[in-house]
Design a protein around this motif. Structure first.
Motif, PDB file in Angstrom:
ATOM      1  N   THR A  84      -3.987   3.726  -1.490  1.00  0.00           N
ATOM      2  CA  THR A  84      -4.094   2.896  -2.917  1.00  0.00           C
ATOM      3  C   THR A  84      -3.123   1.672  -2.456  1.00  0.00           C
ATOM      4  O   THR A  84      -2.034   1.450  -1.955  1.00  0.00           O
ATOM      5  N   THR A  85      -3.776   0.392  -2.875  1.00  0.00           N
ATOM      6  CA  THR A  85      -3.335  -0.806  -2.751  1.00  0.00           C
ATOM      7  C   THR A  85      -2.930  -1.697  -3.961  1.00  0.00           C
ATOM      8  O   THR A  85      -3.755  -1.506  -4.929  1.00  0.00           O
ATOM      9  N   PHE A  86      -1.715  -1.850  -4.282  1.00  0.00           N
ATOM     10  CA  PHE A  86      -1.265  -2.388  -5.584  1.00  0.00           C
ATOM     11  C   PHE A  86      -1.003  -3.968  -5.278  1.00  0.00           C
ATOM     12  O   PHE A  86      -0.197  -4.437  -4.420  1.00  0.00           O
ATOM     13  N   GLN A 120       0.895  -1.289   0.030  1.00  0.00           N
ATOM     14  CA  GLN A 120      -0.094   0.064   0.015  1.00  0.00           C
ATOM     15  C   GLN A 120       0.876   1.201   0.079  1.00  0.00           C
ATOM     16  O   GLN A 120       1.999   1.260   0.442  1.00  0.00           O
ATOM     17  N   GLU A 162      -7.478  10.933   1.895  1.00  0.00           N
ATOM     18  CA  GLU A 162      -7.943   9.968   0.896  1.00  0.00           C
ATOM     19  C   GLU A 162      -7.495   8.623   1.511  1.00  0.00           C
ATOM     20  O   GLU A 162      -6.257   8.506   2.018  1.00  0.00           O
ATOM     21  N   GLN A 207       0.368   5.719  -0.121  1.00  0.00           N
ATOM     22  CA  GLN A 207      -0.342   7.021  -0.229  1.00  0.00           C
ATOM     23  C   GLN A 207      -0.001   7.797  -1.525  1.00  0.00           C
ATOM     24  O   GLN A 207       0.969   8.356  -1.541  1.00  0.00           O
ATOM     25  N   THR A 208      -1.026   7.516  -2.503  1.00  0.00           N
ATOM     26  CA  THR A 208      -0.882   8.088  -3.833  1.00  0.00           C
ATOM     27  C   THR A 208      -1.694   9.647  -3.784  1.00  0.00           C
ATOM     28  O   THR A 208      -1.413  10.368  -4.786  1.00  0.00           O
ATOM     29  N   ARG A 209      -2.558   9.817  -2.951  1.00  0.00           N
ATOM     30  CA  ARG A 209      -3.431  10.940  -3.177  1.00  0.00           C
ATOM     31  C   ARG A 209      -3.269  11.892  -1.987  1.00  0.00           C
ATOM     32  O   ARG A 209      -2.359  11.492  -1.032  1.00  0.00           O
ATOM     33  N   LYS A 243      -4.550  -2.184  -9.277  1.00  0.00           N
ATOM     34  CA  LYS A 243      -4.643  -1.505  -8.093  1.00  0.00           C
ATOM     35  C   LYS A 243      -5.970  -1.006  -7.796  1.00  0.00           C
ATOM     36  O   LYS A 243      -6.969  -1.072  -8.750  1.00  0.00           O
ATOM     37  N   PHE A 244      -6.188  -1.016  -6.444  1.00  0.00           N
ATOM     38  CA  PHE A 244      -7.342  -0.359  -6.192  1.00  0.00           C
ATOM     39  C   PHE A 244      -7.362   0.733  -4.894  1.00  0.00           C
ATOM     40  O   PHE A 244      -6.139   0.462  -4.144  1.00  0.00           O
ATOM     41  N   CYS A 245      -8.336   1.366  -4.475  1.00  0.00           N
ATOM     42  CA  CYS A 245      -8.346   2.501  -3.478  1.00  0.00           C
ATOM     43  C   CYS A 245      -9.169   1.965  -2.423  1.00  0.00           C
ATOM     44  O   CYS A 245     -10.024   1.323  -2.400  1.00  0.00           O
TER      45      CYS A 245
END
Length: 126
Positions: A111-113, A100, A108, A102-104, A124-126
């Motif tokens: 994001t899990t890759f 995981q 928020e 923090q992309t945003r 990926k999903f949030c």
């Protein structure tokens, strides 16, 4: 050794100890034999690196350690955890690694890759 390095006090003490340890080591008879037969000149002993004094068995083990470290270094990335909670959309397997990030913005969710171990599918999903 004394002519080249001086007395055995100070910074050269470790070099003296290394040479003596390798000459007396029962697991390293090849190095002692090479010195006694003249294949390694006594004048050159002080210039030898620890790798040069090592036994063939130790050299092989060191080579394997270096190869493993290089392999691990090449595939290093973000630390990943393994789980069966995700299902791959391509092959249907549940063997996945994820991490995981923090992309945003901070308010928020992370994001899990996810990567499928079986077919190397990434998503990926949030």
């Amino acid at each position: 050794m004394y002519e080249k390095l001086g007395s055995s006090t100070g910074s050269h003490k470790m070099k003296y100890r290394s040479i003596m340890f390798n000459l007396k080591d029962s697991k390293n008879p090849d190095f002692r034999r090479r010195v006694l037969l003249g294949q390694v000149q006594p004048e050159k002993l002080v210039d030898l690196m620890p790798e040069d004094m090592a036994s063939d068995e130790r050299k092989l083990a060191n080579k394997q350690i270096k190869e493993k470290a290089l392999f691990e270094c090449e595939r290093a990335g973000a630390p990943k955890a393994t789980t069966d909670q995700f299902k791959c959309g391509r092959c249907g397997q549940r063997k996945c690694t994820y991490y995981q990030m923090q992309t945003r913005s901070a308010d928020e969710p992370m994001t899990t890759f996810v990567t499928c171990v079986n077919c190397n599918n990434h998503w990926k999903f949030c």
